[in-house]
Design a protein around this motif. Sequence first.
Motif, PDB file in Angstrom:
ATOM      1  N   VAL A  10     -43.903 -56.835  47.008  1.00 33.28           N
ATOM      2  CA  VAL A  10     -44.143 -57.950  46.081  1.00 33.28           C
ATOM      3  C   VAL A  10     -45.609 -57.988  45.674  1.00 33.28           C
ATOM      4  N   LEU A  11     -46.521 -57.809  46.640  1.00 34.76           N
ATOM      5  CA  LEU A  11     -47.957 -57.808  46.322  1.00 34.76           C
ATOM      6  C   LEU A  11     -48.316 -56.680  45.361  1.00 34.76           C
ATOM      7  N   LEU A  12     -47.772 -55.514  45.586  1.00 34.05           N
ATOM      8  CA  LEU A  12     -48.052 -54.392  44.697  1.00 34.05           C
ATOM      9  C   LEU A  12     -47.517 -54.652  43.295  1.00 34.05           C
ATOM     10  N   THR A  13     -46.344 -55.263  43.212  1.00 33.86           N
ATOM     11  CA  THR A  13     -45.745 -55.559  41.907  1.00 33.86           C
ATOM     12  C   THR A  13     -46.558 -56.594  41.143  1.00 33.86           C
ATOM     13  N   ILE A  14     -46.924 -57.685  41.814  1.00 31.47           N
ATOM     14  CA  ILE A  14     -47.694 -58.716  41.102  1.00 31.47           C
ATOM     15  C   ILE A  14     -49.091 -58.217  40.752  1.00 31.47           C
ATOM     16  N   ALA A  15     -49.627 -57.327  41.570  1.00 30.63           N
ATOM     17  CA  ALA A  15     -50.936 -56.748  41.248  1.00 30.63           C
ATOM     18  C   ALA A  15     -50.860 -55.932  39.972  1.00 30.63           C
ATOM     19  N   TYR A  16     -49.774 -55.215  39.791  1.00 26.27           N
ATOM     20  CA  TYR A  16     -49.615 -54.435  38.562  1.00 26.27           C
ATOM     21  C   TYR A  16     -49.427 -55.366  37.367  1.00 26.27           C
ATOM     22  N   ILE A  17     -48.720 -56.461  37.562  1.00 26.83           N
ATOM     23  CA  ILE A  17     -48.557 -57.454  36.491  1.00 26.83           C
ATOM     24  C   ILE A  17     -49.925 -58.023  36.101  1.00 26.83           C
ATOM     25  N   ALA A  18     -50.778 -58.294  37.095  1.00 22.66           N
ATOM     26  CA  ALA A  18     -52.132 -58.786  36.809  1.00 22.66           C
ATOM     27  C   ALA A  18     -52.954 -57.718  36.097  1.00 22.66           C
ATOM     28  N   TYR A  19     -52.808 -56.481  36.498  1.00 18.60           N
ATOM     29  CA  TYR A  19     -53.518 -55.386  35.853  1.00 18.60           C
ATOM     30  C   TYR A  19     -53.165 -55.316  34.366  1.00 18.60           C
ATOM     31  N   GLN A  20     -51.922 -55.582  34.039  1.00 20.06           N
ATOM     32  CA  GLN A  20     -51.482 -55.558  32.641  1.00 20.06           C
ATOM     33  C   GLN A  20     -51.981 -56.770  31.863  1.00 20.06           C
ATOM     34  N   GLY A  21     -52.599 -57.719  32.549  1.00 17.18           N
ATOM     35  CA  GLY A  21     -53.163 -58.889  31.880  1.00 17.18           C
ATOM     36  C   GLY A  21     -52.211 -60.070  31.793  1.00 17.18           C
ATOM     37  N   ASN A  22     -51.119 -60.029  32.536  1.00 15.78           N
ATOM     38  CA  ASN A  22     -50.118 -61.089  32.470  1.00 15.78           C
ATOM     39  C   ASN A  22     -50.244 -62.123  33.580  1.00 15.78           C
ATOM     40  N   ALA A  23     -51.287 -62.037  34.393  1.00 13.59           N
ATOM     41  CA  ALA A  23     -51.514 -63.013  35.467  1.00 13.59           C
ATOM     42  C   ALA A  23     -52.983 -62.948  35.868  1.00 13.59           C
ATOM     43  N   GLU A  24     -53.441 -64.004  36.512  1.00 16.47           N
ATOM     44  CA  GLU A  24     -54.827 -64.094  36.969  1.00 16.47           C
ATOM     45  C   GLU A  24     -54.918 -63.669  38.433  1.00 16.47           C
ATOM     46  N   LEU A 120     -56.978 -62.765  54.460  1.00 18.16           N
ATOM     47  CA  LEU A 120     -58.102 -62.801  53.525  1.00 18.16           C
ATOM     48  C   LEU A 120     -58.684 -61.412  53.272  1.00 18.16           C
ATOM     49  N   ILE A 121     -58.404 -60.490  54.147  1.00 14.16           N
ATOM     50  CA  ILE A 121     -58.833 -59.104  53.940  1.00 14.16           C
ATOM     51  C   ILE A 121     -57.742 -58.321  53.214  1.00 14.16           C
ATOM     52  N   VAL A 122     -56.524 -58.389  53.734  1.00 15.68           N
ATOM     53  CA  VAL A 122     -55.425 -57.548  53.238  1.00 15.68           C
ATOM     54  C   VAL A 122     -55.004 -57.900  51.816  1.00 15.68           C
ATOM     55  N   VAL A 123     -54.777 -59.166  51.544  1.00 12.60           N
ATOM     56  CA  VAL A 123     -54.213 -59.563  50.247  1.00 12.60           C
ATOM     57  C   VAL A 123     -55.140 -59.197  49.083  1.00 12.60           C
ATOM     58  N   PRO A 124     -56.406 -59.617  49.085  1.00 11.91           N
ATOM     59  CA  PRO A 124     -57.263 -59.218  47.958  1.00 11.91           C
ATOM     60  C   PRO A 124     -57.436 -57.703  47.849  1.00 11.91           C
ATOM     61  N   CYS A 125     -57.567 -57.028  48.994  1.00 11.72           N
ATOM     62  CA  CYS A 125     -57.727 -55.565  48.943  1.00 11.72           C
ATOM     63  C   CYS A 125     -56.511 -54.897  48.322  1.00 11.72           C
ATOM     64  N   MET A 126     -55.323 -55.342  48.698  1.00 11.03           N
ATOM     65  CA  MET A 126     -54.120 -54.734  48.154  1.00 11.03           C
ATOM     66  C   MET A 126     -53.995 -55.023  46.655  1.00 11.03           C
ATOM     67  N   ILE A 127     -54.253 -56.250  46.275  1.00 13.67           N
ATOM     68  CA  ILE A 127     -54.117 -56.615  44.861  1.00 13.67           C
ATOM     69  C   ILE A 127     -55.164 -55.903  44.009  1.00 13.67           C
ATOM     70  N   TYR A 128     -56.411 -55.875  44.470  1.00 12.99           N
ATOM     71  CA  TYR A 128     -57.451 -55.213  43.678  1.00 12.99           C
ATOM     72  C   TYR A 128     -57.352 -53.689  43.732  1.00 12.99           C
ATOM     73  N   SER A 129     -56.732 -53.146  44.776  1.00 13.86           N
ATOM     74  CA  SER A 129     -56.570 -51.689  44.832  1.00 13.86           C
ATOM     75  C   SER A 129     -55.658 -51.195  43.717  1.00 13.86           C
ATOM     76  N   ILE A 130     -54.668 -51.971  43.358  1.00 11.69           N
ATOM     77  CA  ILE A 130     -53.784 -51.596  42.249  1.00 11.69           C
ATOM     78  C   ILE A 130     -54.570 -51.591  40.949  1.00 11.69           C
ATOM     79  N   LYS A 131     -55.489 -52.529  40.797  1.00  6.97           N
ATOM     80  CA  LYS A 131     -56.333 -52.555  39.601  1.00  6.97           C
ATOM     81  C   LYS A 131     -57.130 -51.260  39.509  1.00  6.97           C
ATOM     82  N   TRP A 132     -57.679 -50.805  40.636  1.00  8.40           N
ATOM     83  CA  TRP A 132     -58.464 -49.577  40.629  1.00  8.40           C
ATOM     84  C   TRP A 132     -57.573 -48.360  40.386  1.00  8.40           C
ATOM     85  N   VAL A 133     -56.436 -48.313  41.077  1.00  3.32           N
ATOM     86  CA  VAL A 133     -55.541 -47.156  40.948  1.00  3.32           C
ATOM     87  C   VAL A 133     -54.978 -47.074  39.534  1.00  3.32           C
ATOM     88  N   ALA A 134     -54.466 -48.177  39.022  1.00  2.00           N
ATOM     89  CA  ALA A 134     -53.868 -48.161  37.682  1.00  2.00           C
ATOM     90  C   ALA A 134     -54.923 -47.850  36.622  1.00  2.00           C
TER      91      ALA A 134
END
Length: 160
Positions: A10-24, A120-134
Amino acid sequence: LGMPISADLVLLTIAYIAYQGNAEYGILIFVSLSGILLSDTLMFFIAKKYGLKLASIWPFKKVLTPDRIEKARVGFNIHGYRVVFLARFMPGIRTVFMFTSGLLGLRYWKFIAHDLAGGLIVVPCMIYSIKWVAGNKELILEQLHKFQYLALAVGILYFS
């Protein structure tokens, strides 16, 4: 709770949605962390109230034997809160540790503080890692392409 879909997926999916600009990102991190803490709290209190009763019902009695519970109790008395913190970094098995924390009577406020610290470590890192990877898809694919030849060469050298 990790059912039927893992929180990591779920975290990876929502991170990709944020990367596409559809969420903050900030809102996603807050909501994700809240959901994670809520589900861990639920597992903690289910175990606290029903854990030992569940240990007498099949199939739980196969896993939650008195000997295993006692071994876990000894380990959790020494390292319990550290285990809660580190469990946040272990996808697929963390629910077991949250359940065990409640079963063995850890203090809730210390439990949730350690869970939050890991989150506080895992969640932001996982979400922002998708931004970097994508955002670096071509670079990553190029590196993977180079790595496959290195892996092949190492394999040939090893097996020859």
